[in-house]
Design an enzyme around this catalytic site. Structure first.
Site, PDB file in Angstrom:
ATOM      1  CB  SER A   1      56.805   6.553  37.415  1.00  0.00           C
ATOM      2  OG  SER A   1      57.003   7.988  37.114  1.00  0.00           O
ATOM      3  N   GLY A   2      56.901   8.802  39.863  1.00  0.00           N
ATOM      4  CA  GLY A   2      56.128  10.010  40.573  1.00  0.00           C
ATOM      5  C   GLY A   2      55.533  10.578  39.438  1.00  0.00           C
ATOM      6  CG  ASN A   3      55.798  11.847  34.489  1.00  0.00           C
ATOM      7  OD1 ASN A   3      54.817  11.965  34.159  1.00  0.00           O
ATOM      8  ND2 ASN A   3      56.845  12.084  34.043  1.00  0.00           N
TER       9      ASN A   3
ATOM     10  CE  LYS B   1      58.302   8.114  32.730  1.00  0.00           C
ATOM     11  NZ  LYS B   1      59.577   7.864  32.995  1.00  0.00           N
TER      12      LYS B   1
ATOM     13  CG  ASP C   1      65.458   5.798  32.719  1.00  0.00           C
ATOM     14  OD1 ASP C   1      64.625   6.694  33.332  1.00  0.00           O
ATOM     15  OD2 ASP C   1      66.511   6.046  32.281  1.00  0.00           O
ATOM     16  CB  SER C   2      61.447   6.582  28.289  1.00  0.00           C
ATOM     17  OG  SER C   2      60.799   7.270  29.062  1.00  0.00           O
TER      18      SER C   2
ATOM     19  CE  LYS D   1      53.355   9.997  23.929  1.00  0.00           C
ATOM     20  NZ  LYS D   1      53.385  10.811  25.268  1.00  0.00           N
TER      21      LYS D   1
END
Length: 197
Positions: free
Chosen positions: A12-14, A17, A71-72, A173
């Site tokens: 991921s590049g996020n 995340k 993937d969400s 969370k």
């Protein structure tokens, strides 16, 4: 376990995340790395699971390490499951995505929704080592609330809590969230994999 830890690359590049995964994985004997800069994987799958598989396999192959992809996304009942697999591409920024979603639900009574997270770990040879899915049910709030989290967190109110993801602590969370739930399924499997390797 021997002195060197296995590297696990987060596909991921996020940054939000990646931070969340580093927290979730902190108790395991692995070195968590972000994927190389500038790597962009085409998410062509029609389900969250398809996309997680695609990302994990590509990143594992390119880095030579195990790769964990998730993937969400958010599926809203009144919008026939949209934004779904297009959650991240629904609009250019988090603010715009939230505005577009609230606009689409303007005057809609049924605001039920759920988040789904599919997690997949792949090996460099293309082998899928692990796959799990987690789900969290809730509804879309009429306006953003809370300062924590990212993405749709400020407008997703978790069933039974009266609070949005953005109003929760990271631990809350983790307990309620789709990624935390998927991770609870993943962790014992990952422990077993690590023990074997």
């Amino acid at each position: 376990m021997s002195g060197h830890e296995r590297r696990l690359v987060i596909a991921s590049g996020n940054q939000g995340k990646i931070r969340e995964f580093k927290q979730l994985l902190s108790g395991l004997p692995i070195q968590v790395e972000a994927q190389p800069d500038g790597l962009d994987v085409d998410e062509t799958g029609s389900t969250f699971r398809d996309n997680a598989r695609i990302k994990a396999k590509v990143v594992a192959r390119l880095t030579g390490d195990w790769a964990l992809a998730d993937d969400s996304g958010l599926s809203v009942d009144a919008l026939a499951g949209a934004p779904g697999v297009h959650s991240a591409r629904y609009a250019p920024t988090d603010q715009e995505r939230i505005a577009k979603l609230l606009n689409a639900l303007n005057g809609v009574a049924d605001r039920s929704a759920h988040f789904c997270a599919a997690l997949c770990i792949a090996a460099p040879g293309g082998e899928l080592l692990l796959e799990v899915e987690g789900r969290c049910d809730g509804s879309i709030a009429s306006e953003p609330r809370g300062d924590d989290g990212f993405g749709y967190d400020p407008v997703f109110e978790v069933t039974g809590t009266g609070r949005t993801f953005a109003e929760m602590t990271p631990n809350e969370k983790k307990k309620h969230g789709h990624r935390g739930r998927a991770f609870a399924l993943l962790q014992p499997e990952l422990d077993r994999l690590l023990a074997k390797s």
